[in-house]
Design an enzyme around this catalytic site. Structure first.
Site, PDB file in Angstrom:
ATOM      1  CG  LEU A   2      45.063  44.856  33.735  1.00 50.58           C
ATOM      2  CD1 LEU A   2      44.978  44.742  32.214  1.00 50.58           C
ATOM      3  CD2 LEU A   2      44.952  43.487  34.398  1.00 50.58           C
TER       4      LEU A   2
ATOM      5  CB  THR B  39      49.833  53.959  36.334  1.00 54.15           C
ATOM      6  OG1 THR B  39      48.844  54.530  37.181  1.00 54.15           O
ATOM      7  CG2 THR B  39      50.894  54.990  36.011  1.00 54.15           C
TER       8      THR B  39
ATOM      9  CE  LYS C  14      49.335  57.596  38.603  1.00 55.10           C
ATOM     10  NZ  LYS C  14      48.696  57.649  39.896  1.00 55.10           N
TER      11      LYS C  14
HETATM   12  P1  NAD Z   1      47.456  45.018  42.093  1.00 57.30           P
HETATM   13  O1  NAD Z   1      48.699  44.272  41.789  1.00 57.30           O
HETATM   14  O2  NAD Z   1      46.861  44.957  43.457  1.00 57.30           O
HETATM   15  O3  NAD Z   1      46.304  44.607  41.035  1.00 57.30           O
HETATM   16  C1  NAD Z   1      46.524  44.284  39.703  1.00 57.30           C
HETATM   17  C2  NAD Z   1      45.716  43.034  39.420  1.00 57.30           C
HETATM   18  O4  NAD Z   1      45.799  42.711  38.023  1.00 57.30           O
HETATM   19  C3  NAD Z   1      46.230  41.807  40.173  1.00 57.30           C
HETATM   20  O5  NAD Z   1      45.219  41.327  41.023  1.00 57.30           O
HETATM   21  C4  NAD Z   1      46.590  40.808  39.068  1.00 57.30           C
HETATM   22  O6  NAD Z   1      46.298  39.471  39.394  1.00 57.30           O
HETATM   23  C5  NAD Z   1      45.720  41.318  37.933  1.00 57.30           C
HETATM   24  N1  NAD Z   1      46.197  40.879  36.628  1.00 57.30           N
HETATM   25  C6  NAD Z   1      47.434  40.934  36.104  1.00 57.30           C
HETATM   26  N2  NAD Z   1      47.468  40.404  34.855  1.00 57.30           N
HETATM   27  C7  NAD Z   1      46.196  40.029  34.589  1.00 57.30           C
HETATM   28  C8  NAD Z   1      45.576  39.408  33.484  1.00 57.30           C
HETATM   29  N3  NAD Z   1      46.280  39.068  32.411  1.00 57.30           N
HETATM   30  N4  NAD Z   1      44.257  39.148  33.546  1.00 57.30           N
HETATM   31  C9  NAD Z   1      43.535  39.481  34.652  1.00 57.30           C
HETATM   32  N5  NAD Z   1      44.064  40.054  35.734  1.00 57.30           N
HETATM   33  C10 NAD Z   1      45.373  40.330  35.713  1.00 57.30           C
HETATM   34  O7  NAD Z   1      47.774  46.544  41.697  1.00 57.30           O
HETATM   35  P2  NAD Z   1      46.949  47.842  42.096  1.00 57.30           P
HETATM   36  O8  NAD Z   1      47.545  48.458  43.308  1.00 57.30           O
HETATM   37  O9  NAD Z   1      45.503  47.533  42.076  1.00 57.30           O
HETATM   38  O10 NAD Z   1      47.345  48.810  40.881  1.00 57.30           O
HETATM   39  C11 NAD Z   1      46.750  48.647  39.609  1.00 57.30           C
HETATM   40  C12 NAD Z   1      47.174  49.812  38.731  1.00 57.30           C
HETATM   41  O11 NAD Z   1      46.786  51.038  39.347  1.00 57.30           O
HETATM   42  C13 NAD Z   1      48.682  49.903  38.508  1.00 57.30           C
HETATM   43  O12 NAD Z   1      48.914  50.264  37.171  1.00 57.30           O
HETATM   44  C14 NAD Z   1      49.116  50.991  39.478  1.00 57.30           C
HETATM   45  O13 NAD Z   1      50.274  51.673  39.053  1.00 57.30           O
HETATM   46  C15 NAD Z   1      47.906  51.900  39.469  1.00 57.30           C
HETATM   47  N6  NAD Z   1      47.722  52.704  40.682  1.00 57.30           N
HETATM   48  C16 NAD Z   1      47.823  52.135  41.903  1.00 57.30           C
HETATM   49  C17 NAD Z   1      47.638  52.924  43.052  1.00 57.30           C
HETATM   50  C18 NAD Z   1      47.741  52.335  44.425  1.00 57.30           C
HETATM   51  O14 NAD Z   1      47.833  53.102  45.394  1.00 57.30           O
HETATM   52  N7  NAD Z   1      47.700  51.009  44.576  1.00 57.30           N
HETATM   53  C19 NAD Z   1      47.358  54.301  42.916  1.00 57.30           C
HETATM   54  C20 NAD Z   1      47.215  54.837  41.643  1.00 57.30           C
HETATM   55  C21 NAD Z   1      47.403  54.039  40.528  1.00 57.30           C
END
Ligand code: NAD
Length: 297
Positions: free
Chosen positions: A65, A96, A171
């Protein structure tokens, strides 16, 4: 084959869940965005219409999330994981988030009788798709042992960092190094330009000298020396400036909360804040080179 619930099927969670499906597990996924649930179904998973449905009956529940606020809601609300997971389920939050929230949610899980891990990742979308993520895991040995085989499907390097919250601690410390080092490398190239030192020459020397670091050798912020780096694709994001700012903010909050002295982490946060405020939040974080370089004009 395990029954898995996966909540949060975005850029990271979608491919992570798909890898669990590919490995033969029975994955039921939920996201607020219906298209993402449909995508999981096309990948072979089962769609859920709520957190409750994704949680029900699962041996493992993963969440991926945006931030701590969503994690608290998804786990702790009346319709959340704690109210719907089966007894004995292992809960793994891969988002994160801040250390304090991570520890609070794990404590709440324990009160409800669940083992829970914080297991944030590095490796970005490419690592999520390829199943090569690094997992930094906090929580009990027992929960770690239960979840490790699942994490191995989605990742290549799995490190148990200690007690609850330590995954998040690792992290944000790592990403503070990354933010600071990216700015350091960018400043060095901006200075080299002014000194009429060829960028490739600086790279050839620094990459084999004491300036060597990942931001230089794997993710060089100027086009040319590292063909795979985003600088060669006009800084199309692998890891956005907004995400770097998020992680630096988490590091700076943790510094304040613990009294740690992290002046460069704080300054890196301010610079990424300025960069994002100029409208570059969706640009790759290495694009800060252009911002720092322009500041020299
Ligand atoms: P994203 O925004 O693409 O995905 C998050 C998803 O969570 C969204 O699709 C959203 O609709 C869903 N969501 C939010 N609230 C919700 C709820 N109440 N119920 C169900 N679904 C819900 O983000 P991401 O890039 O996939 O990143 C996710 C996590 O991973 C973050 O914490 C980010 O910091 C971490 N992260 C991302 C990367 C990267 O390169 N994208 C790398 C390392 C860590």
């Amino acid at each position: 084959m395990a029954k898995v619930g996966f909540i949060g099927l975005g850029n990271m969670g979608g491919p992570m869940a798909a890898n669990l499906v590919k490995a033969g597990h029975d994955v039921t996924g939920f996201d607020l965005t219906e298209d993402l649930v449909n995508k999981l179904e096309r990948d072979g998973g089962s769609p859920a219409i709520s957190v409750a449905e994704a949680s029900a009956g699962a041996e493992f529940i993963f969440t991926m999330l945006p931030a701590g606020k969503q994690v608290e809601i998804v786990y702790g609300s009346d319709t959340g994981v704690f109210s719907n997971a089966r007894p004995g389920a292992t809960l793994v939050d891969c988002s994160t988030i801040d250390v304090a929230t991570a520890r609070r949610v794990v404590q709440a899980a324990a009160k409800k009788g669940y083992s829970m891990l914080d297991a944030p990742v590095s490796g970005g979308v490419t690592g999520a798709i390829g199943g090569t993520l690094t997992f930094m895991v906090g929580g009990s040995e027992v929960a770690f042992a239960a979840a490790e085989p699942m994490l191995r499907i989605m990742g290549k390097t799995i490190v148990h960092a200690g007690k609850a919250g330590n995954g998040q601690a690792a992290k944000i410390c790592n990403n503070m190094i990354l933010g600071i080092s990216m700015i350091g490398v960018s400043e060095a190239f901006a200075l080299a330009d002014r000194l009429e030192l060829d960028r490739q020459k600086l790279f050839d020397i620094a990459s084999t000298a004491s300036g060597q670091c990942w931001s230089l050798t794997s993710y060089c912020p100027v086009p040319g020396p590292v063909p795979a780096s985003p600088a060669n694709r006009d800084y199309a994001a692998g890891f956005t400036a907004a995400m770097m700012l998020k992680d630096l903010n988490l590091a700076n909050e943790a510094s304040k909360a613990t009294g740690a002295s992290t002046p460069l982490g704080s300054l890196a946060g301010q610079l990424y804040n300025m960069y994002c405020n100029e409208g570059h939040q969706d640009v790759d974080f290495s694009g800060i080179f252009k911002f720092l370089s322009a500041a020299n004009d």
